[in-house]
Each structure stands twice: as structure tokens, then as C-alpha cells.
Design a protein around this motif. Structure first.
Motif, short mmCIF file in Angstrom:
data_model
loop_
_atom_site.label_atom_id
_atom_site.label_comp_id
_atom_site.label_asym_id
_atom_site.label_seq_id
_atom_site.Cartn_x
_atom_site.Cartn_y
_atom_site.Cartn_z
N LEU A 124 32.81 23.36 56.14
CA LEU A 124 33.09 24.26 54.83
C LEU A 124 34.19 25.18 54.89
O LEU A 124 34.42 26.09 55.82
CB LEU A 124 31.76 25.24 54.50
CG LEU A 124 31.80 26.06 53.41
CD1 LEU A 124 31.56 24.92 52.19
CD2 LEU A 124 30.71 26.75 53.35
N ILE A 125 35.14 25.07 53.97
CA ILE A 125 36.49 25.84 53.75
C ILE A 125 36.00 27.21 52.95
O ILE A 125 35.72 26.89 51.94
CB ILE A 125 37.70 25.18 53.56
CG1 ILE A 125 37.62 23.82 54.26
CG2 ILE A 125 38.86 26.06 53.61
CD1 ILE A 125 38.13 23.84 55.64
N THR A 126 36.16 28.20 53.37
CA THR A 126 35.87 29.49 52.65
C THR A 126 36.84 30.62 52.76
O THR A 126 37.80 30.42 53.51
CB THR A 126 34.46 30.06 53.30
OG1 THR A 126 34.69 30.35 54.73
CG2 THR A 126 33.41 28.99 53.29
N ARG A 127 36.59 31.64 51.84
CA ARG A 127 37.23 32.90 52.21
C ARG A 127 36.36 33.98 52.03
O ARG A 127 35.33 34.00 51.25
CB ARG A 127 38.25 32.95 50.76
CG ARG A 127 38.87 34.38 50.59
CD ARG A 127 39.54 34.23 49.19
NE ARG A 127 40.45 33.22 48.87
CZ ARG A 127 41.30 32.52 49.26
NH1 ARG A 127 41.95 33.25 50.17
NH2 ARG A 127 41.82 31.51 48.61
N PRO A 128 36.55 35.23 52.71
CA PRO A 128 35.59 36.34 52.55
C PRO A 128 35.63 36.75 51.16
O PRO A 128 36.55 36.70 50.33
CB PRO A 128 36.26 37.29 53.53
CG PRO A 128 37.02 36.67 54.50
CD PRO A 128 37.77 35.34 53.79
N GLY A 129 34.35 37.28 50.65
CA GLY A 129 34.06 37.77 49.29
C GLY A 129 34.07 36.81 48.44
O GLY A 129 34.02 36.99 47.00
N CYS A 130 33.89 35.40 48.71
CA CYS A 130 33.79 34.41 47.75
C CYS A 130 32.23 34.00 47.37
O CYS A 130 31.69 33.64 48.11
CB CYS A 130 34.41 33.11 48.27
SG CYS A 130 34.21 31.55 47.33
N TRP B 75 26.85 22.24 60.55
CA TRP B 75 28.19 22.32 59.67
C TRP B 75 28.78 23.54 60.51
O TRP B 75 28.15 24.50 61.15
CB TRP B 75 27.91 22.69 58.11
CG TRP B 75 26.97 23.59 57.90
CD1 TRP B 75 25.89 23.84 57.63
CD2 TRP B 75 27.54 25.08 57.19
NE1 TRP B 75 25.34 25.02 57.36
CE2 TRP B 75 26.37 25.73 57.13
CE3 TRP B 75 28.75 25.48 57.44
CZ2 TRP B 75 26.39 27.21 56.62
CZ3 TRP B 75 28.91 26.83 56.97
CH2 TRP B 75 27.92 27.59 56.66
N ILE B 76 30.21 23.44 60.15
CA ILE B 76 30.93 24.62 60.52
C ILE B 76 31.80 25.03 59.28
O ILE B 76 31.96 24.48 58.46
CB ILE B 76 31.85 24.23 61.73
CG1 ILE B 76 33.00 23.07 61.34
CG2 ILE B 76 31.23 23.70 63.05
CD1 ILE B 76 34.03 22.86 62.27
N GLU B 77 32.19 26.42 59.74
CA GLU B 77 32.72 27.11 58.48
C GLU B 77 34.39 27.45 59.09
O GLU B 77 34.41 27.90 60.20
CB GLU B 77 32.22 28.48 58.34
CG GLU B 77 32.99 29.33 57.31
CD GLU B 77 31.95 30.42 56.85
OE1 GLU B 77 32.60 31.12 56.17
OE2 GLU B 77 31.33 30.91 57.51
N LYS B 78 35.36 27.19 58.24
CA LYS B 78 36.73 27.61 58.51
C LYS B 78 37.16 28.55 57.54
O LYS B 78 36.92 28.17 56.10
CB LYS B 78 37.54 26.27 58.61
CG LYS B 78 37.35 25.67 59.76
CD LYS B 78 38.28 24.55 60.10
CE LYS B 78 38.20 23.95 61.19
NZ LYS B 78 38.97 22.59 61.56
N PRO C 243 34.91 27.08 47.56
CA PRO C 243 34.78 26.38 48.59
C PRO C 243 35.18 25.11 48.59
O PRO C 243 34.95 24.26 47.76
CB PRO C 243 33.35 26.57 48.99
CG PRO C 243 32.50 26.75 48.04
CD PRO C 243 33.64 27.35 46.82
N VAL C 244 35.56 24.34 49.75
CA VAL C 244 35.74 22.98 50.00
C VAL C 244 34.94 22.51 50.86
O VAL C 244 34.91 23.14 52.06
CB VAL C 244 37.28 22.77 50.32
CG1 VAL C 244 37.70 21.10 50.47
CG2 VAL C 244 38.13 23.20 49.03
N VAL C 245 34.28 21.41 50.61
CA VAL C 245 33.32 20.52 51.77
C VAL C 245 34.17 19.45 52.24
O VAL C 245 34.54 18.70 51.60
CB VAL C 245 32.02 20.16 51.00
CG1 VAL C 245 31.35 19.41 52.22
CG2 VAL C 245 31.05 21.55 50.51
N LEU C 246 34.35 19.26 53.31
CA LEU C 246 34.63 18.20 54.07
C LEU C 246 33.78 17.45 55.00
O LEU C 246 33.02 18.03 55.52
CB LEU C 246 35.94 18.50 55.35
CG LEU C 246 37.14 19.45 54.67
CD1 LEU C 246 38.04 19.89 55.85
CD2 LEU C 246 37.80 18.76 53.66
N LEU C 247 33.60 16.22 54.70
CA LEU C 247 32.61 15.32 55.49
C LEU C 247 33.26 14.40 56.34
O LEU C 247 34.39 13.63 55.91
CB LEU C 247 31.76 14.47 54.27
CG LEU C 247 30.89 13.49 55.24
CD1 LEU C 247 29.97 14.18 56.17
CD2 LEU C 247 30.00 12.86 54.15
#
Length: 83
Positions: free
Chosen positions: A8-14, A35-38, A55-59
Motif C-alpha cells: 500500500l503506497i500512502t502519505r501521512p495525513g491521507c 501487506w506492507i506500507e510504503k 492510496p495505491v494498492v500493488l499486488l
């Protein structure tokens, strides 16, 4: 233990990122996956590629979706045997 299939590609405060984390927790509770977070703030290349669509989900390293987790689709894709 093998690498998690979901990133899961994220950003703080999202706020959508927080929703996505909860959705992924529901999915992996069923499948037993992890799952892991980046965070894009830690990686300029991720920021450039995904910054506006979080956010973006990569599989398995490929984009599966963004903004919202499609839980049923992700469950199906995680449980369908890979060729």
C-alpha cells in the motif's frame, strides 16, 4: 516467510489511506496474507509516480487500484491460483 504480495503506497495525513489500511486488514483477515506500507515522502520516485493518486494498492508489484480498495476484486485476485 515470503514477501507480502500486497503493498500500500500512502502519505501521512491521507484519510483515504486510513480507509485503505482498514480495508486491507479486512482482506488479509480472510486470506491470511500480509501487506506492507510504503510512504511516498520517503521515496521521491514513488512520489512522482503515485503522488496524485494515493492510496495505491500493488499486488505482486503491479498496480491493482488506487483511491479505494476494491475488496471483493482483491480477495478474488488473491485466492485465484496463479498460472
Amino acid at each position: 516467510m515470503r514477501e507480502p504480495r500486497i503493498t500500500l503506497i500512502t502519505r501521512p495525513g491521507c484519510h483515504l489511506c486510513e480507509d485503505a489500511k482498514a480495508a486491507l486488514d479486512r482482506v488479509v483477515a480472510v486470506t491470511g496474507d500480509r501487506w506492507i506500507e510504503k510512504d511516498v515522502t520517503d521515496d521521491i520516485e514513488l512520489e512522482r509516480e503515485y503522488g496524485e493518486r494515493l492510496p495505491v494498492v500493488l499486488l505482486d508489484g503491479k498496480e491493482h487500484g488506487y483511491w479505494r480498495v476494491e475488496e471483493e476484486r482483491l480477495l478474488k485476485d488473491l485466492t485465484t491460483p496463479q498460472l
